[in-house]
Design an enzyme around this catalytic site. Sequence first.
Site, mmCIF file in Angstrom:
data_model
loop_
_atom_site.group_PDB
_atom_site.id
_atom_site.type_symbol
_atom_site.label_atom_id
_atom_site.label_comp_id
_atom_site.label_asym_id
_atom_site.label_seq_id
_atom_site.Cartn_x
_atom_site.Cartn_y
_atom_site.Cartn_z
ATOM 1 N N GLY A 425 0.831 -1.191 0.000
ATOM 2 C CA GLY A 425 0.000 0.000 0.000
ATOM 3 C C GLY A 425 0.865 1.240 0.000
ATOM 4 O O GLY A 425 1.997 1.227 0.466
ATOM 5 N N GLY A 428 -0.699 9.008 1.190
ATOM 6 C CA GLY A 428 -0.179 10.253 1.723
ATOM 7 C C GLY A 428 0.588 10.032 3.018
ATOM 8 O O GLY A 428 1.523 10.744 3.326
ATOM 9 N N LYS A 446 4.525 -0.131 8.383
ATOM 10 C CA LYS A 446 4.227 1.169 7.793
ATOM 11 C C LYS A 446 5.412 2.086 8.022
ATOM 12 O O LYS A 446 5.840 2.326 9.139
ATOM 13 C CB LYS A 446 2.974 1.757 8.439
ATOM 14 N N ASP A 543 -10.015 10.165 9.904
ATOM 15 C CA ASP A 543 -9.804 9.825 8.501
ATOM 16 C C ASP A 543 -10.568 8.549 8.184
ATOM 17 O O ASP A 543 -10.014 7.591 7.667
ATOM 18 C CB ASP A 543 -8.306 9.682 8.221
#
Length: 706
Positions: A425, A428, A446, A543
């Site tokens: 993935g 932003g 991540k 978000d």
Amino acid sequence: MATLALVRTLQLILFNCLLAAGESVASQALPGCKDECGNLSIPYPFGMTPGCYLNESFLITCNTSVNPHRPQLVNGNLEVTSVTLEGQVEILHYVAKDCYNRNGTTADRNFPQLRTAMFTISNDRNKFIAVGCDTKAQIWAEREHNNNTYFTGCMAYCEKTDALHLNDSCSGVGCCQVSIPSGLKNLNMSVSSYYNHTRVWDFNPCSYAFVVDESKFSFSDKSFGELAHKEFLPMALDWAIGNEPCNVSEHKPDYACKRSSICYNPENRSGYLCKCKDGYNGNPYHPDGCEDIDECKDSSLHNCISERNCFNTPGSYKCFCTKGFYGDGEKDRKGCMRNQANVIKISIVIGLCVLVVIVGSSWLFFINKKRKLLNMKKKFFKQNGGLLLQQELHEQRVSTETVKIFTAEALKNATKNYDESQIIGKGGFGTVYKGILKNGTEVAIKKSKVVDQSQIKQFINEVIILTQINHRNVVKLLGCCLETEVPLLVYELVSNGTLSKHIHCEDKAFSISWGIRLRIATESAQVLSYLHSAASIPIIHRDVKPTNILLDDNYTAKVSDFGASRLVPMDQTQLSTMVQGTLGYLDPEYLCTAQLTEKSDVYSFGVVLVELLTGKTAHSFEGPEEERNLANHFVLWLKNDRLFEILDNKVAKEGAVEQIKEVAKLAKKCLNVKGEERPSMKEVAQVLEDVRRLRCEHPWAEVAVN
Ligand SMILES: *[C@@H]1O[C@H](CO)[C@@H](O)[C@H](O)[C@H]1NC(C)=O
Ligand SMILES: *[C@@H]1O[C@H](CO)[C@@H](O)[C@H](O)[C@H]1NC(C)=O
Ligand SMILES: *[C@@H]1O[C@H](CO)[C@@H](O)[C@H](O)[C@H]1NC(C)=O
Ligand SMILES: *[C@@H]1O[C@H](CO)[C@@H](O)[C@H](O)[C@H]1NC(C)=O
Ligand SMILES: *[C@@H]1O[C@H](CO)[C@@H](O)[C@H](O)[C@H]1NC(C)=O
Ligand SMILES: *[C@@H]1O[C@H](CO)[C@@H](O)[C@H](O)[C@H]1NC(C)=O
Ligand SMILES: *[C@@H]1O[C@H](CO)[C@@H](O)[C@H](O)[C@H]1NC(C)=O
Ligand SMILES: *[C@@H]1O[C@H](CO)[C@@H](O)[C@H](O)[C@H]1NC(C)=O
Ligand SMILES: *[C@@H]1O[C@H](CO)[C@@H](O)[C@H](O)[C@H]1NC(C)=O
Ligand SMILES: *[C@@H]1O[C@H](CO)[C@@H](O)[C@H](O)[C@H]1NC(C)=O
């Protein structure tokens, strides 16, 4: 450190070598001065342009209007053919001639003169010579030391019979010569005859006289013929600096002998000259002086056994015996003798020393490198809030089992050094890599964008909160790594991708069923409700969108990405922040007031509900203006009672009318422009759960057809 110093030293040595090499090939002229005219090289004190010669007396002009260029002395425009630093200059000077016609009248005659300034005519190299069979020649000159006029000459007469048997020597027959004294200057010459060559005219119509470099002229019976075509012959001039000897000049400010040179007085002349000391070479008059000769480089200059036994010293060299030899190495080639026992002993010692040095320095190098790496890791750890995290974990008594701090090395190995193929993935927030830990656990790693220093405390809190949230519908944070420049977060791997992938897929046949959609909506709503109220400190996700809802193999929802989330302190219900979020999901009220409340998540969740119903994306850049924002579009259609037209086919086919209507109604409430009027997440979750329990058999599509 040690290696750096070594490199520096080597550079310095190399630089000096280049410098030395540059100097040794440098011209003998002053820096910046031309040193060649034609193919004659002109050393200082001579020079061709102002500032390049010692004074006017040493000016040689370069006549560039002829090819090759011709160096010439100013007075008399005489060509210069050589210049030596040993006090001599060679020029071409006129030959004096006296030629006659057959009837005894003069055909050609000249009287050469030479103005020599500070030059004198070399007495040891030149002779005054007259050639002819009816010849008398004279020379006048001044003597340097007293300006007295000097006068000499010689005559030669011969007849035809002699002329045919001339010996190859200038001995008075057809040729006479006289030596000249030292220190002659300002010379006049003339040549004449007794009988106007009338008696010898048929084999010798001319007489010649000249001062010539002895070594450049040899008389023979061919000379009569050759001289007829010669206008110039070489002559050597002497030069010296000033007109006082060394012992006087060396105390003067303009003393010309520079570094490593010595002064000497030329014999029978005034002035002085300089020469390099023994063991030096170069130009003693040059401001840089003479340079040391490295005798060791040239085996003809030293008498040591070999270059290795030779040590250059300023102006000289020394011989020595290399290790393993003994004897008086300084004396000669036989001086050093081999000492077998010593050779072995010494080579062992040297070998050991070298080994120790190599091992030691590589060990130091290794240690140093490791320490640097460690320091860097420590720096990043600190910068990324590692200390803060450790402290917090300690205070909150979070066991290291719930939040693990991974090493950079372990994560690097897990992701095959962040290989492209491991990327699952990108967005932003940063990049997400798939990784396999040493124990076989599959994880998602991540790699965040650079963390703003001021947000570190927040980041740490989020990490801690996330570890505390133990909800089956939240992606589990396994740990983090702070040793790298950007912090890395390690999550459980959720295998089935994002919700977005499943509802916006090209092939609608693969999109998920209404039942699963409803379950995912319920689960997500429960998570948000939990975050808003059940967690120890309320958390606003900020978000909420289908790309942040992950699905596992059983399509169980896992809410992820708390990167933008904010913690709401207990005593505050709203919080001002920089407006942040995703286009299409942003709460319009929040957008206007920048006041973040839990209701912003409710709005975003409303958009997710609409997406689940319609299969459309929250924001599109195509279509008419009013259809770009899905939320507005949806509310509009609902108002016009056209809900059925924008439903996803699959939803329309599978969903019961009551369920769909309920969910649409709920979505509309969530999308209320006024935050206050939106339901809380808890209420939303409750409604969804109730909707799921409704037992209705008839899908909308059927009802509509009927
Ligand atoms: C200069 O060049 C000429 C011919 O090109 C040659 O005969 C002469 O020997 C050269 N002189 C020197 C000093 O090299
Ligand atoms: C240079 O040489 C040419 C040819 O010999 C002569 O005519 C001219 O006068 C010379 N120039 C100088 C500046 O001496
Ligand atoms: C001598 O000879 C030259 C040419 O050979 C001639 O010009 C000249 O007039 C002659 N003189 C006499 C006095 O005969
Ligand atoms: C030689 O020539 C000069 C002039 O050219 C003349 O005055 C003289 O008388 C001549 N001498 C003889 C011996 O012919
Ligand atoms: C050489 O000749 C010139 C004039 O022709 C004269 O002034 C000078 O004094 C002479 N030199 C000598 C040494 O006689
Ligand atoms: C020689 O003459 C020059 C100039 O005519 C003068 O400067 C110099 O002092 C004289 N030298 C002697 C030794 O008389
Ligand atoms: C030539 O030289 C020899 C000796 O080398 C001498 O005997 C002879 O007289 C010489 N001849 C002339 C013409 O000078
Ligand atoms: C040139 O220098 C020398 C010695 O420095 C001096 O004796 C001489 O007079 C100088 N000549 C001129 C023309 O300056
Ligand atoms: C220089 O040396 C000479 C002898 O070589 C001597 O006569 C003279 O006095 C010395 N001059 C000085 C200043 O020492
Ligand atoms: C210098 O002069 C002396 C005496 O006049 C003489 O014997 C000697 O050969 C001369 N030296 C040189 C190099 O001309």
